[in-house]
Design a protein around this motif. Structure first.
Motif, PDB file in Angstrom:
ATOM      1  N   LEU A  41      25.603  42.664  42.871  1.00 43.51           N
ATOM      2  CA  LEU A  41      25.998  43.511  41.746  1.00 43.51           C
ATOM      3  C   LEU A  41      27.432  44.017  41.897  1.00 43.51           C
ATOM      4  N   LYS A  42      27.801  44.404  43.108  1.00 46.08           N
ATOM      5  CA  LYS A  42      29.181  44.852  43.326  1.00 46.08           C
ATOM      6  C   LYS A  42      30.159  43.731  42.999  1.00 46.08           C
ATOM      7  N   LEU A  43      29.854  42.543  43.476  1.00 50.27           N
ATOM      8  CA  LEU A  43      30.728  41.403  43.236  1.00 50.27           C
ATOM      9  C   LEU A  43      30.752  41.050  41.744  1.00 50.27           C
ATOM     10  N   ALA A  44      29.604  41.145  41.099  1.00 52.79           N
ATOM     11  CA  ALA A  44      29.542  40.866  39.660  1.00 52.79           C
ATOM     12  C   ALA A  44      30.408  41.848  38.878  1.00 52.79           C
ATOM     13  N   GLU A  45      30.376  43.123  39.255  1.00 55.99           N
ATOM     14  CA  GLU A  45      31.209  44.118  38.591  1.00 55.99           C
ATOM     15  C   GLU A  45      32.690  43.827  38.803  1.00 55.99           C
ATOM     16  N   LEU A  46      33.016  43.441  40.022  1.00 49.67           N
ATOM     17  CA  LEU A  46      34.413  43.138  40.321  1.00 49.67           C
ATOM     18  C   LEU A  46      34.892  41.956  39.484  1.00 49.67           C
ATOM     19  N   TYR A  47      34.094  40.920  39.396  1.00 54.33           N
ATOM     20  CA  TYR A  47      34.473  39.763  38.574  1.00 54.33           C
ATOM     21  C   TYR A  47      34.564  40.147  37.095  1.00 54.33           C
ATOM     22  N   SER A  48      33.710  41.050  36.653  1.00 56.30           N
ATOM     23  CA  SER A  48      33.782  41.498  35.268  1.00 56.30           C
ATOM     24  C   SER A  48      35.092  42.228  34.997  1.00 56.30           C
TER      25      SER A  48
END
Length: 350
Positions: A135-142
């Protein structure tokens, strides 16, 4: 709610993953932080960590305790001390997923997003089912607008845990920005709210998006936010704008009035109260609110224009002209003020 909270969607957009940002005051590269100095920082901030400090004095190699204290430092925005604890934990157990999770957090706060990305990717490599790191990585990519990669990550999270509200929230955000499909985005965000009725960011997102769609359901989400925090001034302002768009004058006046009570320097709410009373033909009240808007923020071309319009309506052309001129002085591109001055010139020439 997860022990490790998600931060990135609540912070301003930052640099892309490819580079390093300035770390400025949040770095500790030139500092050596020992147990005593960290304990002093805890005491200075009145953090409820005395027992944890004492425990770490006796057990300085306890990774879980170090991460627990780092979490408390992160919550209090004391990033240098959080970094010191996470670094110590990283030296003790470099493949611990929770340590890697927090190492990503620390670097994110330092605007070192490449290191954050690498930490969370390593976490996923070590523990493929780790939801927090995905989730952290997904937010960063977003944030860096790599929506497809972000979607891939959240979809995997939903395979692992179909009841994860944050994944639905990020997915909705990605759908809107990638496909421009606001309606579908809101549906995903609503799923997040169903799973976590106090998910503030999701409630706010749903309310704003539905308000932009002129959907009356927005009111439900604003009211839910005020149930959670009855004195949240920005929500009253947004609610006032929603009612204003719906021409629900009484409700809008009540919302903007509450916003100004909570923040007396809220020039925009005062301006909107002036506008509403102008629309209702209550000239004296409109002027009073435009005055308050100007008092709250002097450089305020819209309030000067609004007050000038009321003066013109009342036949006070001299004051109207002065206000239109002031509006143009603050914003030379304000076409309504320019047109108004031309209109006044014709009236005064008759």
């Amino acid at each position: 709610m997860r022990i490790s909270r998600l931060y990135t969607l609540l912070l301003p957009a930052i640099v892309a993953c490819g580079g390093e940002g300035d770390s400025t005051s949040t770095t500790t590269s030139d500092q050596t932080l020992d147990v005593d100095s960290i304990a002093a920082a805890v005491a200075d901030q009145n953090l409820p960590s005395d027992s944890l400090n004492e425990y770490l004095r006796e057990n300085p190699f306890d990774v879980d305790a170090l991460i627990e204290r780092a979490d408390r430092f992160i919550r209090s925005k004391n990033i240098p001390y959080a970094e010191a604890d996470v670094k110590a934990a990283l030296e003790l157990d470099s493949l611990n997923p929770r340590v890697l999770l927090y190492w990503g957090d620390v670097n994110f706060y330092k605007n070192q997003t490449r290191q954050s990305r690498d930490a969370w990717m390593k976490c996923i490599e070590v523990d493929p089912n780790n939801v927090d790191c995905r989730l952290k990585l997904a937010e960063l990519y977003s944030i860096v607008q790599n929506y497809r990669e972000s979607l891939r990550l959240v979809n995997k999270v939903l395979e692992i845990d179909p009841s994860e509200p944050v994944a639905y929230f990020i997915k909705g955000n990605n759908i809107r920005d990638l496909k421009g499909d606001t309606a579908q985005a809101v549906r995903y965000v609503q799923q997040a709210i169903e799973l976590d009725p106090e998910y503030w960011a999701a409630l706010d997102y749903a309310a704003v998006m539905l308000a932009n769609m002129h959907d009356p359901t927005a009111e439900v989400y604003y009211k839910r936010m005020l149930e959670i925090d009855p004195n949240h001034q920005p929500t009253y302002y947004k609610m006032g704008m929603f009612y204003l768009d719906q021409e629900m004058w009484n409700e809008s006046i009540a919302a903007f009035t509450k916003a100004t009570q909570l923040r007396p320097s809220d020039a925009e709410s005062f301006y909107n109260l002036g506008y509403i009373n102008l629309e209702l033909g209550v000239n004296d009240v409109a002027i009073d609110y435009f005055n308050k808007s100007i008092q709250a923020r002097q450089v305020n071309h819209r309030a000067y224009y609004g007050r000038g319009f009321v003066y013109e309506r009342m036949g006070d052309l001299i004051r109207a002209r002065s206000d239109y001129q002031q509006a143009l002085a603050y914003n030379p591109q304000h076409e309504p003020s320019r047109i108004a001055l031309q209109r006044l010139a014709e009236k005064m020439a008759q």
